[in-house]
Design a protein around this motif. Sequence first.
Motif, PDB file in Angstrom:
ATOM      1  N   UNK A 139       0.709  -1.167   0.043  1.00  0.00           N
ATOM      2  CA  UNK A 139       0.154  -0.229   0.072  1.00  0.00           C
ATOM      3  C   UNK A 139       0.943   1.286   0.060  1.00  0.00           C
ATOM      4  N   UNK A 141       0.163   4.275   0.589  1.00  0.00           N
ATOM      5  CA  UNK A 141      -0.028   5.226   1.800  1.00  0.00           C
ATOM      6  C   UNK A 141       0.386   4.693   2.910  1.00  0.00           C
ATOM      7  N   UNK A 198      -3.347  -6.027   8.428  1.00  0.00           N
ATOM      8  CA  UNK A 198      -4.573  -5.104   8.289  1.00  0.00           C
ATOM      9  C   UNK A 198      -4.673  -4.612   9.431  1.00  0.00           C
ATOM     10  N   UNK A 199      -5.009  -5.501  10.639  1.00  0.00           N
ATOM     11  CA  UNK A 199      -5.216  -5.275  11.972  1.00  0.00           C
ATOM     12  C   UNK A 199      -4.207  -4.318  12.638  1.00  0.00           C
ATOM     13  N   UNK A 201      -2.281  -2.037  11.297  1.00  0.00           N
ATOM     14  CA  UNK A 201      -2.457  -0.952  10.661  1.00  0.00           C
ATOM     15  C   UNK A 201      -3.769   0.082  11.122  1.00  0.00           C
ATOM     16  N   UNK A 202      -4.845  -0.483  11.193  1.00  0.00           N
ATOM     17  CA  UNK A 202      -5.643   0.195  11.606  1.00  0.00           C
ATOM     18  C   UNK A 202      -5.635   0.580  13.267  1.00  0.00           C
ATOM     19  N   UNK A 203      -5.320  -0.548  13.821  1.00  0.00           N
ATOM     20  CA  UNK A 203      -4.973   0.009  15.265  1.00  0.00           C
ATOM     21  C   UNK A 203      -3.966   1.063  15.381  1.00  0.00           C
ATOM     22  N   UNK A 205      -3.452   3.468  13.041  1.00  0.00           N
ATOM     23  CA  UNK A 205      -4.261   4.857  12.697  1.00  0.00           C
ATOM     24  C   UNK A 205      -4.897   5.323  13.953  1.00  0.00           C
ATOM     25  N   UNK A 206      -5.643   4.196  14.753  1.00  0.00           N
ATOM     26  CA  UNK A 206      -6.424   4.694  15.875  1.00  0.00           C
ATOM     27  C   UNK A 206      -5.490   5.270  16.987  1.00  0.00           C
ATOM     28  N   UNK A 207      -4.527   4.613  17.312  1.00  0.00           N
ATOM     29  CA  UNK A 207      -3.675   4.962  18.167  1.00  0.00           C
ATOM     30  C   UNK A 207      -3.000   6.246  17.666  1.00  0.00           C
TER      31      UNK A 207
END
Lengths: 382, 343
Positions: A139, A141, A198-199, A201-203, A205-207
């Motif tokens: 990715x 980004x 994927x998890x 990266x999502x975590x 982004x949230x942090x």
Amino acid sequence: MTAEPTTAESAAEGSAAKGSAAKGSAAKGSTAARSTTVEFGHRAWVVRRSRLALRWQARTVIVCVALAVLTLAATTAALALGDYPLTLPEVWAALTGDPGAGFSSIVVLEWRLPRAVAAAVFGAGLGAAGAVFQSLTRNALASPDIIGISTGSYSGALIVIVLVQGTYLQLTAGALAGGAATAAIIYLLAWRGGVQGFRLIIVGIAVSAMLTSFNTWLMLTAKLEVALAASAWGAGSLGRIGWQEMLVGGGTVLVLLVVLAAFGRPMRQLELGDDAAHATGTRAEPVRLAVIAIAVALTAVVSSAAGPIAFIALAAPQIARRLCRTPGISVVPAALTGAVLLAGAELAALHLLPVALPVGVVTVVLGGGYLLWLIVHEVRRR
Amino acid sequence: MKIAVAHDTAAPLTRRRVVGLLAALALLAALVLASIAVGSRAVPLTAVVDALIHDTGEGDSYVVWSLRVPRTAVLLAVGIALGVAGMLIQALTRNPLADPGILGVNAGAALFVALGIAVFGLTSPGQYLWFSFAGALLVTVVVYVIGSAGRGGVDPIQLTLAGVTLGAILYAVVSAMMLLDPRAFEQMRNWNAGSVVSRGWEVLLPVLPFLAAGILLAMAVAGPLNAIALGDDLAKSLGANIGRTRVIVVVAVTLLAGGATAIAGPIGFVGLMVPHVARWIVGPDQRWILGATLLLAPALLLAADVVGRTVIRPGELPVGIVMAFVGAPILIVLVRRRKAAGL
């Protein structure tokens, strides 16, 4: 040493025992290519010495050498230019410890060398870290910035600047602790019988979003002068790099880069997907964990010494990919591109601009402008 | 055998979608009431209902109609706009990391607001409005021109990279301007936090037509976006007009994100997070995701603002700052609990 142009097909057969057979099939392949004009890939050089077989793409090698030369040129220029300008022989005399060098020895060795070398090494570290993340996630980004490592470093530094008003050493320690703590928190929150990409990266982004908000709030509560100083550090600056910072930070980055280079081959297998990587003999999980740890460490070390210099991690792999015209992301060209970007931006920030600006700002404008030009240029070529 | 399995899962999916949307609607309604009731002067729920029905123009009724209702309306509009913009941009770029700011909207708005402050001496959010909107529109046009240069129209990857890169450059220019001008720095750090304090009808109404147009465009392209999710070749063979869909999506995202940023400043994360949550609830159909986003995004923004108004009473925290602390834990719990779906 036999260096010969060959096709991607023949290089796939790596073992030395099959060397002559592979050459034979390559010859057959190229006759087929002539008759039907099928393209087998980029020009490549293959080196075979008994059990060792190496394959380089011609364009990648040339680009890497050119980037290395550019980095060296920018670093040398950084040593020579300044309020006390020196000629190249004077710089050389100072570097080699010539007793006749006198004052120029202090200028070069004490003032300019740590900063110039740090620019190149830190740039390489950021470029390599970005390449790791973009390669693992496939990715464009993805970068260590996006999962919050540099934001965590900034939080640590901001706490020291705004709440404690600490010294530079405390600031560095705060930034390092912030980056490491963020990485640990993200890893723990994303861990559930293994860390899936994927998890993670999502975590991340949230942090990262929470830390960004926390940083904005700290900036809002701080006095104007303090917030300005914090903001200047946050843009990324090499202004306070001395020998000590350079040796500790730069040395760590170099060691990490060498370790990372050993993972180049398994990383390329991982880009094919976990199943294909397993089939070609790569253990996916340990490799992924190791390279992520290295990339995070690279980002944290650089951020703690020079501030969260944004954008190199994102732009360097993309610029390198376009320069080398390779289909995927590779670490070495990305690292060298990062080195050129930061060393060049440092030079421009110090000597070209009429006002003093943090190097991070200049890096983004230079690197970003070049990437935009490349994007447009690449389309025209198509 | 496979067909039988598909039939088995179809009914629970529909039930799940309907239940999910109803729950989201109830949550949104509760938060709207809470947003009207909670503040430095607390209004009991019975008084809220009473004031909403009879506008007496004094006491609780005055607070409700002059302060709380406009603010709640602004939050609803901004939340819907940012959420839908995020859903569109993630579908267009097929990238789960995309957020509405990716086309350079926030950076363009920031640049023009900074210019307005530094050059024209602006001081209030009302004055920023058109600078911010103009900047957002202008920069998106530039990004679009770079991103669609060459043959074959808009290439999502090219568009994404162009937007991120131009955005980074403009932010660097803004931060350079701020570092050289302490007065502009002082005002920009407030604008940067993203806030709906003292934003009323006079800020919302001029922008509302643009937001409404954006929502209508989004509804029109939700179906074709389902086809595009299958990949360009398959979408073409299914009869979707890829080029037209992409142009419409870019226009809609610009109107929605540009309008929202003009009203409240850069509010991040909601456009990134809500489409993921919506996708986990209603599945990959973009039309259902749009419906869920329309309810969940304003709910998140309202919840954040209510929290921001209560934690340091009588003062308050900007909604842009609280947002991440309300939304991020939810996102982490969800991504850990479920087998998170990509795009």
